[in-house]
Design an enzyme around this catalytic site. Structure first.
Site, PDB file in Angstrom:
ATOM      1  CE  LYS A  89     -11.551  17.597  31.500  1.00  0.00           C
ATOM      2  NZ  LYS A  89     -11.918  16.192  31.182  1.00  0.00           N
ATOM      3  CD  GLU A 111     -12.664  11.945  37.355  1.00  0.00           C
ATOM      4  OE1 GLU A 111     -12.779  12.566  36.280  1.00  0.00           O
ATOM      5  OE2 GLU A 111     -13.646  11.561  38.014  1.00  0.00           O
ATOM      6  CB  SER A 375      -9.296  21.240  25.356  1.00  0.00           C
ATOM      7  OG  SER A 375      -7.924  20.960  25.591  1.00  0.00           O
TER       8      SER A 375
END
Length: 400
Positions: A89, A111, A375
């Protein structure tokens, strides 16, 4: 090109920008400025420098010796879990935060579901002296409480969302509502969802993942992998992992959705298998909805995959049969997570564990090259893993 989109942000029939008129100026400005800075050498130089010296890129491409023997293939993990903040991210958060500053924005809203995007945004806002407000569903705040504490420690204001299912979808809803009433702020979307140009921006920024994979494989004397496997909710890490291989049909691309308790139950988040075409959060895509077009509640043990839609690029790739979609239940993902811990000493995020579970669903030819994007790291999910372990793999009820 499979990844080609038109000037209005449509990938085939999916995408577009279905937004309130009050946000049209924001979206138009964002698209205009992004098109400029995407090609700006100095902007890209700063972005790459931060990725290298702050985030810690390139992330390793780790060969799993024991894993490979078990599955009769050469399995590599793209270690996005080793990024600063513990997931992929941060790649997107850094890029969009730099863009927000170029737009003269001083306040970032975002969010988060699993909390990893929230941490990444809070981190970059601290780094770049930007005010930060994170919307997070109440249920997700409870199951990812350690990440809530990290966001607050970094100076972010974390706003609980009590509406709807109190998960990621509702956090997006509240973010958009706030943005409509406060258009002077910058909405930093965390996945390849939302109105154009967000799916384009996020996939471009995450493309660093497959860019590095190509370079790292070349150094090993490998021209291209046989498989790339990624978990998928909205689709940011999948977009980044697939990006530079979309036009190479020799590379099989697999995306694994969260089936929850099963695709034939109401407790699922498998959008491709259980959804239909519709508009969600500003774009045309596949949506979990009823016959009246009302968005359905979703469920997954993995907060980052607990979302009733999918990015428009991925919807198009599914329709064109370029990406094969699989689905894994909570139990399958948890067992895959424990297997990686036992065999390789790595604790994966529950999101990533869905991708790992695909190994039991595919018959590999001997020595095929398989890349799995890890991830995120799994320390945020250790309480859930512990609950599951204590139940001895027998309880099929949701673990909250």
């Amino acid at each position: 090109m499979f990844s080609k989109r038109n000037k209005n942000g449509f990938y085939g029939e999916f995408g577009g920008s279905f937004i309130p008129e009050m946000l049209r100026d924001n979206i138009n400005e964002l698209e205009e400025k992004y098109n400029i800075y995407q090609k700006d050498i100095e902007f890209q130089k700063i972005y790459r420098k931060i990725l290298k010296n702050y985030v810690g890129r390139p992330t390793p491409l780790f060969f799993c010796k024991t894993y490979s023997k078990r599955y009769n293939a050469k399995i590599y993990l793209k270690r996005e879990d080793l990024n600063h903040t513990g997931s992929h991210k941060i790649n997107n958060a850094i890029g969009q935060s730099l863009l927000a500053k170029k737009l003269g924005k001083k306040k970032i809203i975002a969010e988060t579901g699993a909390g990893q995007h929230g941490i990444a945004v809070a981190t970059t806002c601290s780094l770049m002296n930007l005010e930060c407000m994170i919307f997070m569903g109440e249920i997700d705040m409870h199951r990812q409480y350690s990440n809530v504490l990290i966001m607050k420690s970094l100076g972010a204001k974390v706003i609980p969302v009590y509406s709807g299912s109190k998960t990621l979808k509702d956090a997006v809803n509240e973010s958009i509502r706030y943005w409509i009433n406060n258009p002077e702020s910058y909405y930093l979307i965390g996945s390849t969802v939302g109105p154009h140009p967000y799916p384009m921006i996020v996939s471009d920024l995450q493309s660093i993942i497959s860019e590095e994979i190509k370079i790292q494989l070349k150094k090993k004397g490998i021209i291209y992998p046989n498989y790339i496997i990624s978990c998928i909710g909205g689709g940011s890490n999948a977009a980044g992992s697939f990006y530079h291989y979309l036009d190479n049909k020799k590379v099989k691309l697999l995306a694994v959705e969260a089936a929850g308790l099963g695709i034939h139950t109401k407790k699922t988040a498998a959008t491709i298998f259980c959804g239909s075409k519709g508009i969600l959060h500003g774009s045309m895509t596949f949506v979990l909805q009823n016959q009246d077009g009302q968005v359905l509640p979703t469920y997954s043990i993995s907060p980052g995959l607990d979302y009733p839609g999918i990015g428009p690029m991925h919807a198009d790739l599914f329709m064109k049969k370029r990406v094969k979609f699989l689905h894994s239940t909570d139990n399958e993902a948890l067992q895959a997570g424990f297997e990686l811990m036992k065999l390789e000493g790595i604790i994966p995020a529950l999101e990533s564990a869905h991708a790992l579970s695909a190994l039991k669903k595919i018959f590999f030819k001997k020595n095929e090259i398989v890349i799995i994007t890890l991830s995120g790291r799994g320390d945020k999910d250790i309480n859930v893993y512990n609950q599951f372990m204590n139940k001895n793999f027998l309880n099929h009820e949701p673990i909250t």
